[in-house]
Design a protein around this motif. Structure first.
Motif, PDB file in Angstrom:
ATOM      1  N   ALA A  12       0.978  -1.231   0.174  1.00  0.00           N
ATOM      2  CA  ALA A  12      -0.025  -0.248   0.047  1.00  0.00           C
ATOM      3  C   ALA A  12       0.972   1.280   0.020  1.00  0.00           C
ATOM      4  N   GLU A  17       1.293   7.912  -2.009  1.00  0.00           N
ATOM      5  CA  GLU A  17       1.429   9.466  -2.384  1.00  0.00           C
ATOM      6  C   GLU A  17       0.510   9.673  -3.539  1.00  0.00           C
ATOM      7  N   PHE A  23      -3.279   0.518   4.815  1.00  0.00           N
ATOM      8  CA  PHE A  23      -4.154  -0.109   5.841  1.00  0.00           C
ATOM      9  C   PHE A  23      -3.830   0.092   7.542  1.00  0.00           C
ATOM     10  N   ARG A  24      -2.317   0.170   7.438  1.00  0.00           N
ATOM     11  CA  ARG A  24      -2.190   0.221   9.219  1.00  0.00           C
ATOM     12  C   ARG A  24      -1.747   1.482   9.576  1.00  0.00           C
ATOM     13  N   TYR A  55     -15.979  -1.684  -0.680  1.00  0.00           N
ATOM     14  CA  TYR A  55     -15.375  -1.837  -1.808  1.00  0.00           C
ATOM     15  C   TYR A  55     -15.767  -0.915  -2.989  1.00  0.00           C
ATOM     16  N   ARG A  58     -14.307   2.370  -2.667  1.00  0.00           N
ATOM     17  CA  ARG A  58     -12.821   2.321  -3.089  1.00  0.00           C
ATOM     18  C   ARG A  58     -12.626   2.212  -4.656  1.00  0.00           C
ATOM     19  N   HIS A 115      -3.409 -10.263  -4.358  1.00  0.00           N
ATOM     20  CA  HIS A 115      -4.653 -10.240  -3.237  1.00  0.00           C
ATOM     21  C   HIS A 115      -6.030  -9.614  -4.137  1.00  0.00           C
ATOM     22  N   GLY A 158      -7.856 -15.825   5.476  1.00  0.00           N
ATOM     23  CA  GLY A 158      -7.926 -17.064   5.410  1.00  0.00           C
ATOM     24  C   GLY A 158      -7.921 -17.702   4.176  1.00  0.00           C
ATOM     25  N   GLU A 159      -8.148 -16.967   2.986  1.00  0.00           N
ATOM     26  CA  GLU A 159      -8.234 -17.393   1.527  1.00  0.00           C
ATOM     27  C   GLU A 159      -6.911 -17.298   1.056  1.00  0.00           C
ATOM     28  N   THR A 182       5.582  -1.706   1.999  1.00  0.00           N
ATOM     29  CA  THR A 182       4.794  -2.854   2.658  1.00  0.00           C
ATOM     30  C   THR A 182       5.302  -3.134   4.175  1.00  0.00           C
ATOM     31  N   SER A 183       4.413  -3.317   4.845  1.00  0.00           N
ATOM     32  CA  SER A 183       4.628  -3.277   6.421  1.00  0.00           C
ATOM     33  C   SER A 183       5.338  -4.615   6.857  1.00  0.00           C
ATOM     34  N   TRP A 187       1.029 -12.282   5.897  1.00  0.00           N
ATOM     35  CA  TRP A 187       1.702 -13.412   5.193  1.00  0.00           C
ATOM     36  C   TRP A 187       0.642 -14.126   4.175  1.00  0.00           C
ATOM     37  N   ASN A 207      11.165   1.528   1.888  1.00  0.00           N
ATOM     38  CA  ASN A 207      10.084   1.704   2.538  1.00  0.00           C
ATOM     39  C   ASN A 207       9.967   3.141   3.542  1.00  0.00           C
ATOM     40  N   ALA A 225       8.127   6.592  -1.241  1.00  0.00           N
ATOM     41  CA  ALA A 225       8.533   5.943  -2.214  1.00  0.00           C
ATOM     42  C   ALA A 225       8.720   6.731  -3.736  1.00  0.00           C
TER      43      ALA A 225
HETATM   44  C1  BJW Z   1       5.062   4.238   2.658  1.00  0.00           C
HETATM   45  C2  BJW Z   1       4.627   5.237   2.166  1.00  0.00           C
HETATM   46  C3  BJW Z   1       5.342   5.969   1.110  1.00  0.00           C
HETATM   47  C4  BJW Z   1       3.433   4.615   3.795  1.00  0.00           C
HETATM   48  N1  BJW Z   1       6.224   5.753   0.668  1.00  0.00           N
HETATM   49  N2  BJW Z   1       6.299   3.540   2.147  1.00  0.00           N
HETATM   50  C5  BJW Z   1      -0.113 -15.870  12.257  1.00  0.00           C
HETATM   51  C6  BJW Z   1       1.100 -15.825  11.782  1.00  0.00           C
HETATM   52  C7  BJW Z   1       1.223 -15.845  10.419  1.00  0.00           C
HETATM   53  C8  BJW Z   1       0.336 -15.834   9.566  1.00  0.00           C
HETATM   54  C9  BJW Z   1      -1.160 -15.904   9.754  1.00  0.00           C
HETATM   55  C10 BJW Z   1      -1.270 -16.003  11.118  1.00  0.00           C
HETATM   56  N3  BJW Z   1      -2.433 -15.711  11.408  1.00  0.00           N
HETATM   57  C11 BJW Z   1      -3.217 -15.800  10.132  1.00  0.00           C
HETATM   58  C12 BJW Z   1      -2.273 -15.719   9.394  1.00  0.00           C
HETATM   59  C13 BJW Z   1      -2.213 -15.483   7.870  1.00  0.00           C
HETATM   60  C14 BJW Z   1      -2.777 -14.233   7.588  1.00  0.00           C
HETATM   61  C15 BJW Z   1      -2.098 -13.245   8.052  1.00  0.00           C
HETATM   62  O1  BJW Z   1      -1.052 -12.915   7.411  1.00  0.00           O
HETATM   63  N4  BJW Z   1      -2.496 -12.479   9.179  1.00  0.00           N
HETATM   64  C16 BJW Z   1      -1.613 -11.633   9.646  1.00  0.00           C
HETATM   65  C17 BJW Z   1      -2.678 -10.664  10.142  1.00  0.00           C
HETATM   66  C18 BJW Z   1      -0.995 -12.371  10.952  1.00  0.00           C
HETATM   67  N5  BJW Z   1      -2.603 -14.346   5.827  1.00  0.00           N
HETATM   68  C19 BJW Z   1      -3.776 -14.779   5.235  1.00  0.00           C
HETATM   69  O2  BJW Z   1      -4.833 -15.368   5.703  1.00  0.00           O
HETATM   70  C20 BJW Z   1      -3.485 -14.666   3.768  1.00  0.00           C
HETATM   71  N6  BJW Z   1      -3.632 -15.982   3.441  1.00  0.00           N
HETATM   72  C21 BJW Z   1      -3.096 -16.953   3.610  1.00  0.00           C
HETATM   73  O3  BJW Z   1      -2.091 -17.178   4.435  1.00  0.00           O
HETATM   74  O4  BJW Z   1      -3.462 -18.432   3.106  1.00  0.00           O
HETATM   75  C22 BJW Z   1      -2.781 -19.446   3.490  1.00  0.00           C
HETATM   76  C23 BJW Z   1      -1.351 -20.102   2.859  1.00  0.00           C
HETATM   77  C24 BJW Z   1      -0.613 -20.802   3.235  1.00  0.00           C
HETATM   78  C25 BJW Z   1       0.609 -21.039   2.643  1.00  0.00           C
HETATM   79  C26 BJW Z   1       0.958 -20.554   1.420  1.00  0.00           C
HETATM   80  C27 BJW Z   1      -0.045 -19.398   0.891  1.00  0.00           C
HETATM   81  C28 BJW Z   1      -0.886 -19.139   1.687  1.00  0.00           C
HETATM   82  C29 BJW Z   1      -4.285 -13.751   3.029  1.00  0.00           C
HETATM   83  C30 BJW Z   1      -3.990 -12.489   3.251  1.00  0.00           C
HETATM   84  C31 BJW Z   1      -4.971 -11.442   2.476  1.00  0.00           C
HETATM   85  C32 BJW Z   1      -4.595  -9.933   2.884  1.00  0.00           C
HETATM   86  N7  BJW Z   1      -5.831  -9.131   2.379  1.00  0.00           N
HETATM   87  C33 BJW Z   1      -5.715  -7.793   2.496  1.00  0.00           C
HETATM   88  C34 BJW Z   1      -7.049  -7.102   2.207  1.00  0.00           C
HETATM   89  C35 BJW Z   1      -6.960  -7.059   0.383  1.00  0.00           C
HETATM   90  C36 BJW Z   1      -8.304  -6.289   0.184  1.00  0.00           C
HETATM   91  C37 BJW Z   1      -8.288  -4.953   0.197  1.00  0.00           C
HETATM   92  O5  BJW Z   1      -7.569  -4.038  -0.331  1.00  0.00           O
HETATM   93  O6  BJW Z   1      -9.358  -4.549   0.890  1.00  0.00           O
HETATM   94  O7  BJW Z   1      -4.807  -7.114   1.722  1.00  0.00           O
HETATM   95  S1  BJW Z   1      -5.416  -7.122   4.247  1.00  0.00           S
HETATM   96  C38 BJW Z   1      -4.147  -5.831   3.669  1.00  0.00           C
HETATM   97  O8  BJW Z   1      -2.828  -6.019   3.980  1.00  0.00           O
HETATM   98  C39 BJW Z   1      -4.245  -6.012   2.036  1.00  0.00           C
HETATM   99  C40 BJW Z   1      -3.017  -5.609   2.010  1.00  0.00           C
HETATM  100  O9  BJW Z   1      -2.474  -6.052   0.507  1.00  0.00           O
HETATM  101  C41 BJW Z   1      -2.059  -6.364   3.065  1.00  0.00           C
HETATM  102  C42 BJW Z   1      -0.574  -6.014   3.122  1.00  0.00           C
HETATM  103  O10 BJW Z   1      -0.644  -4.519   3.605  1.00  0.00           O
HETATM  104  P1  BJW Z   1       0.261  -3.396   3.099  1.00  0.00           P
HETATM  105  O11 BJW Z   1       0.381  -3.353   1.666  1.00  0.00           O
HETATM  106  O12 BJW Z   1       1.782  -4.136   3.766  1.00  0.00           O
HETATM  107  O13 BJW Z   1       0.049  -2.182   3.750  1.00  0.00           O
HETATM  108  P2  BJW Z   1       0.251  -1.571   5.214  1.00  0.00           P
HETATM  109  O14 BJW Z   1      -0.411  -0.635   5.343  1.00  0.00           O
HETATM  110  O15 BJW Z   1       0.446  -2.744   6.238  1.00  0.00           O
HETATM  111  O16 BJW Z   1       1.673  -0.992   5.338  1.00  0.00           O
HETATM  112  C43 BJW Z   1       2.090   0.093   4.431  1.00  0.00           C
HETATM  113  C44 BJW Z   1       3.600   0.303   4.417  1.00  0.00           C
HETATM  114  O17 BJW Z   1       4.031   1.329   3.670  1.00  0.00           O
HETATM  115  C45 BJW Z   1       4.031   0.667   5.787  1.00  0.00           C
HETATM  116  O18 BJW Z   1       5.115  -0.171   6.192  1.00  0.00           O
HETATM  117  C46 BJW Z   1       4.346   2.320   5.750  1.00  0.00           C
HETATM  118  O19 BJW Z   1       5.579   2.371   6.534  1.00  0.00           O
HETATM  119  C47 BJW Z   1       4.729   2.338   4.312  1.00  0.00           C
HETATM  120  N8  BJW Z   1       4.510   3.590   3.683  1.00  0.00           N
HETATM  121  N9  BJW Z   1       3.622   5.457   2.900  1.00  0.00           N
HETATM  122  C48 BJW Z   1       7.009   4.345   1.102  1.00  0.00           C
HETATM  123  N10 BJW Z   1       4.643   7.378   1.031  1.00  0.00           N
END
Ligand code: BJW
Length: 237
Positions: A12, A17, A23-24, A55, A58, A115, A158-159, A182-183, A187, A207, A225
């Motif tokens: 994200a 920008e 998200f976080r 959605y 968005r 995703h 979970g998907e 990405t944060s 996973w 990042n 970025a």
């Molecule tokens: C900047 C900036 C600037 C800001 N310049 N930088 C326990 C342990 C481990 C795993 C799990 C667990 N319990 C459950 C799980 C699995 C779970 C998971 O990870 N949960 C966590 C909460 C722990 N994962 C899943 O369920 C996934 N599926 C899965 O694991 O299936 C099984 C599997 C098994 C084996 C192999 C493969 C799969 C599915 C995950 C689905 C995520 N979905 C979302 C919603 C999407 C739809 C939507 O958009 O509404 O995806 S959640 C949300 O988070 C979205 C994002 O893609 C995702 C990641 O977020 P992202 O992009 O990192 O954003 P932020 O906000 O977190 O970070 C932004 C960063 O940018 C920050 O660091 C800022 O500093 C930075 N930043 N401005 C540069 N200007």
């Protein structure tokens, strides 16, 4: 530094920008909701009005935002890259797609939305995917199955993320891995750096601040970025 096989992972932060909230951050996307509590199949079953409305809002925002200098720097790199180049985005916006439409990539490039995509929907019965640029009703009938409904083509918690086989194969063969905006909180994307390291790749984090997995990277550059991404890629051929 001469690299041939490149995998870039974006999150994200690369679209922040452009005006797409992350998200976080404190002012994150779900405004009062934790994303982990609402982006699930269970939340959709419980409250389809809330989830479709989120959605829909968005999707409506997309035409008002545009690719920024970081999206364009990746597209420029893809146009001149001479090896395999996989761009994996966790983002469901279409900003990479639009950047690459302006600067067509060289042979060997691929873009995966692991995703899902805001501008697509899929059938709850058959899984068939279709383009969907407008609003979805809470009980939108599916054109693919008489008992099916259309839901956002989004991977919820979970998907299984999309195209994992292709992503893992590219990580196993890459010699440069770059994670951008990405944060490292979600996973399996947060584990890609370990898969790339196992392949012997040089790993780079670009990042705003250290991610949750920052210690696993060989090289980290912190800043917005639109500044750090063009600066880093201008040095690569
Ligand atoms: C900047 C900036 C600037 C800001 N310049 N930088 C326990 C342990 C481990 C795993 C799990 C667990 N319990 C459950 C799980 C699995 C779970 C998971 O990870 N949960 C966590 C909460 C722990 N994962 C899943 O369920 C996934 N599926 C899965 O694991 O299936 C099984 C599997 C098994 C084996 C192999 C493969 C799969 C599915 C995950 C689905 C995520 N979905 C979302 C919603 C999407 C739809 C939507 O958009 O509404 O995806 S959640 C949300 O988070 C979205 C994002 O893609 C995702 C990641 O977020 P992202 O992009 O990192 O954003 P932020 O906000 O977190 O970070 C932004 C960063 O940018 C920050 O660091 C800022 O500093 C930075 N930043 N401005 C540069 N200007």
């Amino acid at each position: 530094m001469a690299h041939r096989n490149l995998v870039i992972l974006t999150g994200a932060g690369i679209s922040a920008e452009s005006g797409v909230p992350t998200f976080r951050a404190d002012d994150g996307l779900w405004m009062g909701h934790r994303i982990e509590d609402v982006a699930t199949p269970e939340a959709f079953a419980r409250d389809p009005v809330l989830v479709q409305d989120f959605y829909n809002q968005r999707r409506r925002q997309l035409p008002t935002v545009h690719p920024n200098a970081a999206h364009r720097a990746i597209a420029d790199l893809a146009a001149r890259w001479r090896g395999d180049f996989l761009l994996v985005t966790q983002n469901v916006d279409d900003l990479h797609d639009r950047a690459h439409a302006v600067t067509p990539p060289a042979h060997g490039f691929d873009l995966i939305h692991m995703h899902g995509e805001l501008l697509k929907a899929h059938c709850t019965r058959t899984g068939q995917v279709c383009d969907w640029p407008g609003d979805l009703a809470p009980d939108q009938p599916s054109p693919h199955h008489p008992q099916g409904r259309l839901r956002p083509h989004i991977v919820w918690f979970g998907e299984m993320p999309l195209h994992m086989d292709r992503i893992e194969a590219a990580l196993a063969a890459c010699d440069l891995f770059v994670a951008i905006g990405t944060s490292g909180a979600v996973w399996p994307a947060a584990g890609f750096v370990q898969l790339a390291r196992r392949a012997g790749a040089h790993t780079v984090e670009l990042n705003l601040e250290p991610s949750q997995v920052t210690d696993l990277f060989d090289e980290v550059r912190h800043g917005p970025a639109t500044a750090v991404v063009p600066a880093f890629f201008s040095s690569l051929t």
